[in-house]
Design a protein around this motif. Structure first.
Motif, PDB file in Angstrom:
ATOM      1  N   GLY A 173       0.784  -1.227   0.000  1.00 52.27           N
ATOM      2  CA  GLY A 173       0.000   0.000   0.000  1.00 52.27           C
ATOM      3  C   GLY A 173       0.816   1.276   0.000  1.00 52.27           C
ATOM      4  N   THR A 174       2.139   1.155  -0.018  1.00 48.67           N
ATOM      5  CA  THR A 174       3.018   2.327  -0.017  1.00 48.67           C
ATOM      6  C   THR A 174       3.638   2.498  -1.399  1.00 48.67           C
ATOM      7  OG1 THR A 174       3.561   1.859   2.294  1.00 48.67           O
ATOM      8  CG2 THR A 174       4.964   3.427   1.130  1.00 48.67           C
ATOM      9  N   PRO A 175       3.455   3.662  -2.048  1.00 50.49           N
ATOM     10  CA  PRO A 175       3.994   3.853  -3.397  1.00 50.49           C
ATOM     11  C   PRO A 175       5.474   4.237  -3.380  1.00 50.49           C
ATOM     12  CG  PRO A 175       2.749   5.784  -2.746  1.00 50.49           C
ATOM     13  CD  PRO A 175       2.622   4.803  -1.618  1.00 50.49           C
ATOM     14  N   SER A 176       6.244   3.567  -4.206  1.00 48.69           N
ATOM     15  CA  SER A 176       7.660   3.900  -4.379  1.00 48.69           C
ATOM     16  C   SER A 176       7.882   4.283  -5.835  1.00 48.69           C
ATOM     17  CB  SER A 176       8.540   2.705  -4.003  1.00 48.69           C
ATOM     18  OG  SER A 176       9.903   2.976  -4.268  1.00 48.69           O
ATOM     19  N   ASP A 177       8.417   5.486  -6.060  1.00 44.78           N
ATOM     20  CA  ASP A 177       8.598   5.956  -7.430  1.00 44.78           C
ATOM     21  C   ASP A 177       9.973   6.594  -7.605  1.00 44.78           C
ATOM     22  OD1 ASP A 177       8.476   8.710  -6.530  1.00 44.78           O
ATOM     23  OD2 ASP A 177       6.305   8.460  -6.387  1.00 44.78           O
ATOM     24  N   VAL A 178      10.222   7.078  -8.826  1.00 44.03           N
ATOM     25  CA  VAL A 178      11.509   7.718  -9.145  1.00 44.03           C
ATOM     26  C   VAL A 178      11.287   9.187  -9.503  1.00 44.03           C
ATOM     27  CG1 VAL A 178      12.682   5.611  -9.856  1.00 44.03           C
ATOM     28  CG2 VAL A 178      11.312   6.863 -11.525  1.00 44.03           C
ATOM     29  N   ARG A 179      10.326   9.804  -8.842  1.00 41.28           N
ATOM     30  CA  ARG A 179       9.987  11.202  -9.114  1.00 41.28           C
ATOM     31  C   ARG A 179      11.181  12.134  -8.864  1.00 41.28           C
ATOM     32  NH1 ARG A 179       6.936  11.130  -5.626  1.00 41.28           N
ATOM     33  NH2 ARG A 179       8.027  12.219  -3.964  1.00 41.28           N
ATOM     34  N   ASN A 180      11.845  11.940  -7.737  1.00 39.41           N
ATOM     35  CA  ASN A 180      12.984  12.804  -7.417  1.00 39.41           C
ATOM     36  C   ASN A 180      14.138  12.606  -8.399  1.00 39.41           C
ATOM     37  OD1 ASN A 180      11.884  14.125  -5.146  1.00 39.41           O
ATOM     38  ND2 ASN A 180      12.322  12.356  -3.848  1.00 39.41           N
ATOM     39  N   LEU A 181      14.265  11.414  -8.928  1.00 43.77           N
ATOM     40  CA  LEU A 181      15.296  11.166  -9.943  1.00 43.77           C
ATOM     41  C   LEU A 181      15.074  12.054 -11.162  1.00 43.77           C
ATOM     42  CD1 LEU A 181      17.547   9.520 -11.411  1.00 43.77           C
ATOM     43  CD2 LEU A 181      15.749   7.896 -12.048  1.00 43.77           C
ATOM     44  N   ILE A 182      13.846  12.080 -11.660  1.00 44.33           N
ATOM     45  CA  ILE A 182      13.529  12.870 -12.854  1.00 44.33           C
ATOM     46  C   ILE A 182      13.764  14.355 -12.599  1.00 44.33           C
ATOM     47  CG2 ILE A 182      11.703  13.519 -14.456  1.00 44.33           C
ATOM     48  CD1 ILE A 182      12.674  10.645 -14.782  1.00 44.33           C
ATOM     49  N   ALA A 212      -1.150  10.639   3.327  1.00 46.50           N
ATOM     50  CA  ALA A 212      -0.520  11.155   4.537  1.00 46.50           C
ATOM     51  C   ALA A 212       0.845  11.767   4.265  1.00 46.50           C
ATOM     52  CB  ALA A 212      -0.390  10.027   5.567  1.00 46.50           C
ATOM     53  N   THR A 213       1.536  11.278   3.235  1.00 47.31           N
ATOM     54  CA  THR A 213       2.887  11.775   2.942  1.00 47.31           C
ATOM     55  C   THR A 213       2.908  12.716   1.738  1.00 47.31           C
ATOM     56  OG1 THR A 213       3.347   9.839   1.544  1.00 47.31           O
ATOM     57  CG2 THR A 213       3.926   9.679   3.883  1.00 47.31           C
ATOM     58  N   ALA A 214       1.752  13.179   1.306  1.00 46.06           N
ATOM     59  CA  ALA A 214       1.689  14.024   0.106  1.00 46.06           C
ATOM     60  C   ALA A 214       2.463  15.327   0.291  1.00 46.06           C
ATOM     61  CB  ALA A 214       0.233  14.322  -0.248  1.00 46.06           C
ATOM     62  N   LEU A 259      12.341  14.214   5.734  1.00 43.09           N
ATOM     63  CA  LEU A 259      11.189  15.117   5.693  1.00 43.09           C
ATOM     64  C   LEU A 259       9.902  14.376   6.052  1.00 43.09           C
ATOM     65  CD1 LEU A 259      11.714  17.388   2.535  1.00 43.09           C
ATOM     66  CD2 LEU A 259      11.908  18.028   4.945  1.00 43.09           C
ATOM     67  N   ILE A 260       9.792  13.150   5.577  1.00 44.79           N
ATOM     68  CA  ILE A 260       8.603  12.350   5.898  1.00 44.79           C
ATOM     69  C   ILE A 260       8.547  12.064   7.395  1.00 44.79           C
ATOM     70  CG2 ILE A 260       7.507  10.095   5.545  1.00 44.79           C
ATOM     71  CD1 ILE A 260       8.615  10.173   2.685  1.00 44.79           C
ATOM     72  N   VAL A 261       9.714  11.770   7.984  1.00 50.74           N
ATOM     73  CA  VAL A 261       9.764  11.515   9.432  1.00 50.74           C
ATOM     74  C   VAL A 261       9.339  12.756  10.210  1.00 50.74           C
ATOM     75  CG1 VAL A 261      11.313  11.036  11.367  1.00 50.74           C
ATOM     76  CG2 VAL A 261      11.509   9.712   9.260  1.00 50.74           C
ATOM     77  N   VAL A 262       9.810  13.918   9.776  1.00 51.29           N
ATOM     78  CA  VAL A 262       9.547  15.165  10.504  1.00 51.29           C
ATOM     79  C   VAL A 262       8.108  15.634  10.326  1.00 51.29           C
ATOM     80  CG1 VAL A 262      10.167  17.611  10.649  1.00 51.29           C
ATOM     81  CG2 VAL A 262      11.959  15.887  10.411  1.00 51.29           C
ATOM     82  N   MET A 263       7.546  15.447   9.129  1.00 50.48           N
ATOM     83  CA  MET A 263       6.266  16.070   8.794  1.00 50.48           C
ATOM     84  C   MET A 263       5.063  15.135   8.889  1.00 50.48           C
ATOM     85  SD  MET A 263       7.584  18.368   5.533  1.00 50.48           S
ATOM     86  CE  MET A 263       6.049  19.280   5.379  1.00 50.48           C
ATOM     87  N   ILE A 270       7.409   5.684   9.868  1.00 50.61           N
ATOM     88  CA  ILE A 270       8.290   4.533  10.063  1.00 50.61           C
ATOM     89  C   ILE A 270       7.888   3.386   9.141  1.00 50.61           C
ATOM     90  CG2 ILE A 270       9.065   2.803  11.702  1.00 50.61           C
ATOM     91  CD1 ILE A 270      10.222   5.611  12.116  1.00 50.61           C
ATOM     92  N   THR A 271       6.597   3.125   9.055  1.00 50.34           N
ATOM     93  CA  THR A 271       6.116   2.071   8.151  1.00 50.34           C
ATOM     94  C   THR A 271       6.414   2.422   6.703  1.00 50.34           C
ATOM     95  OG1 THR A 271       4.331   1.564   9.707  1.00 50.34           O
ATOM     96  CG2 THR A 271       4.100   0.740   7.453  1.00 50.34           C
ATOM     97  N   TYR A 272       6.220   3.677   6.365  1.00 46.90           N
ATOM     98  CA  TYR A 272       6.468   4.150   5.002  1.00 46.90           C
ATOM     99  C   TYR A 272       7.926   3.923   4.607  1.00 46.90           C
ATOM    100  CZ  TYR A 272       6.181   7.375   1.010  1.00 46.90           C
ATOM    101  OH  TYR A 272       6.209   7.934  -0.246  1.00 46.90           O
ATOM    102  N   ILE A 273       8.827   4.337   5.482  1.00 52.62           N
ATOM    103  CA  ILE A 273      10.255   4.214   5.184  1.00 52.62           C
ATOM    104  C   ILE A 273      10.680   2.750   5.157  1.00 52.62           C
ATOM    105  CG2 ILE A 273      12.566   4.740   6.064  1.00 52.62           C
ATOM    106  CD1 ILE A 273      11.382   7.362   7.141  1.00 52.62           C
TER     107      ILE A 273
END
Length: 343
Positions: A173-182, A212-214, A259-263, A270-273
């Motif tokens: 249920g957690t999306p992993s992408d290469v957005r930051n790469l692009i 939640a992480t948008a 940033l995800i941890v902080v925000m 933690i689950t996301y990471i």
């Protein structure tokens, strides 16, 4: 006092500061993860089955590496039969190792997400490769940047940034992408007029998808475009070396996770990471290395068709730019010394 420190910051030091800042962010992230997963780490260290698997993997890598480095020597000595038999043995060992881990560990759980990420990465890189064959991209590569090429690159990278949020790997249920790469590539390759607006558009699109992480993901994407653009400017409008760009990509993914941890709340972050960090690092770093190799190959092909005199002129222009930067730094240091009060 601040003026003195500002003058001392040449372009190299500015880039170094970005790397150091991202490194510090990664250290903070790892400390947070160790605190969160300390019990899992202890259980892993006391899990002799896990230790055994790690030992076998390392041993297999050492054996395969030793054999693969020795086999070419037999070919040079014209011992073709030994060379061929050796590679048959090598492939046999690989098959046995894969078969063993397929039965003894959760092979599908570990490997399949990586394969899925590689599929996503392949689609993004193929589109990017097609774009590099266009006249506008070749103009950027050769240093002839115009308003038209900037607009074209902005459109392409904005589309790729949006698509990279649409095509992702779903891990529990957690999306992993290469957005930051692009987006990082857009800044490193084409500069602030492409990297920053592309990052904003990709970030806003990511935020519009909700979740939640948008917000932290959107903020990270915008910062990614800014960092890539700054390095482009400070690196004399040149794409960094492959190792430097790969390290930058690795460090930025860690910053994104921080940033995800902080925000976000800890039970979400933690689950996301845990689900996507390694997968995202894998896809982004491999993608950066591949793009850098493609870019270098394109540059070689670009310059292979020009005359020797033109190539020498290009080299002299690059050398002149480097000396101009050095002269500028020396002038700043001289000016600083003049402004210092005598004791």
């Amino acid at each position: 006092m601040f003026d003195k420190h500002k003058k001392r910051l040449n372009n190299y030091n500015k880039i170094l500061l970005i790397y150091v800042g991202l490194l510090i962010a990664n250290i903070i992230l790892y400390v947070s993860l160790i605190i969160a997963f300390h019990q899992d780490i202890i259980n892993g260290l006391t899990n002799f089955g896990l230790i055994n698997n790690i030992f076998l993997i390392v041993s297999a890598i050492i054996i395969l590496g030793f054999i693969s480095t020795r086999l070419p020597q037999f070919r040079k000595k014209e011992k073709g039969s030994i060379y061929e038999i050796g590679y048959l043995i090598l492939f046999g060992i690989v098959s046995i190792v894969i078969s063993y881990f397929n039965k003894s560990t959760e092979f599908d759980f570990i490997v399949m997400p990586l394969l899925d990420m590689f599929k996503v990465l392949s689609v993004m890189l193929i589109m990017t490769l097609i774009a590099t064959k266009t006249k506008a991209f070749k103009g950027v590569i050769s240093g002839h940047v115009t308003r038209k090429t900037i607009i074209y690159c902005f459109i392409i990278f904005s589309i790729l940034g949006i698509l990279s949020s649409v095509y992702y790997v779903n891990v529990d249920g957690t999306p992993s992408d290469v957005r930051n790469l692009i987006i990082l590539i857009s800044g490193l390759f084409a500069g602030p007029y492409v990297g920053i607006p592309s990052g904003i558009i990709a970030g806003l699109f990511k935020y519009s998808q909700g979740g939640a992480t948008a917000l932290p993901c959107a903020v990270a994407t915008i910062i990614c475009g800014i960092i890539g653009s700054l390095i482009y400017v400070w690196n004399n409008k040149k794409f960094p070396k492959t190792t430097h760009s790969a390290i930058l990509m690795f460090l930025f993914i860690g910053f994104d996770m921080l940033l995800i941890v902080v925000m976000t709340p800890s039970y979400i972050s933690i689950t996301y990471i845990r689900n996507i960090y390694i997968l995202t690092v894998f896809g982004s770093v491999i993608g950066m290395v591949i793009f850098s190799m493609i870019l270098n190959e394109t540059k070689r092909n670009k310059f292979s068709g020009i005359s020797y005199e033109e190539l020498k002129i290009k080299e002299m222009e690059n050398t002149l730019d480097e000396f101009n930067d050095r002269i500028e730094n020396l002038e700043e240091e001289i000016e600083e010394l003049k402004n210092q009060k005598p004791k």
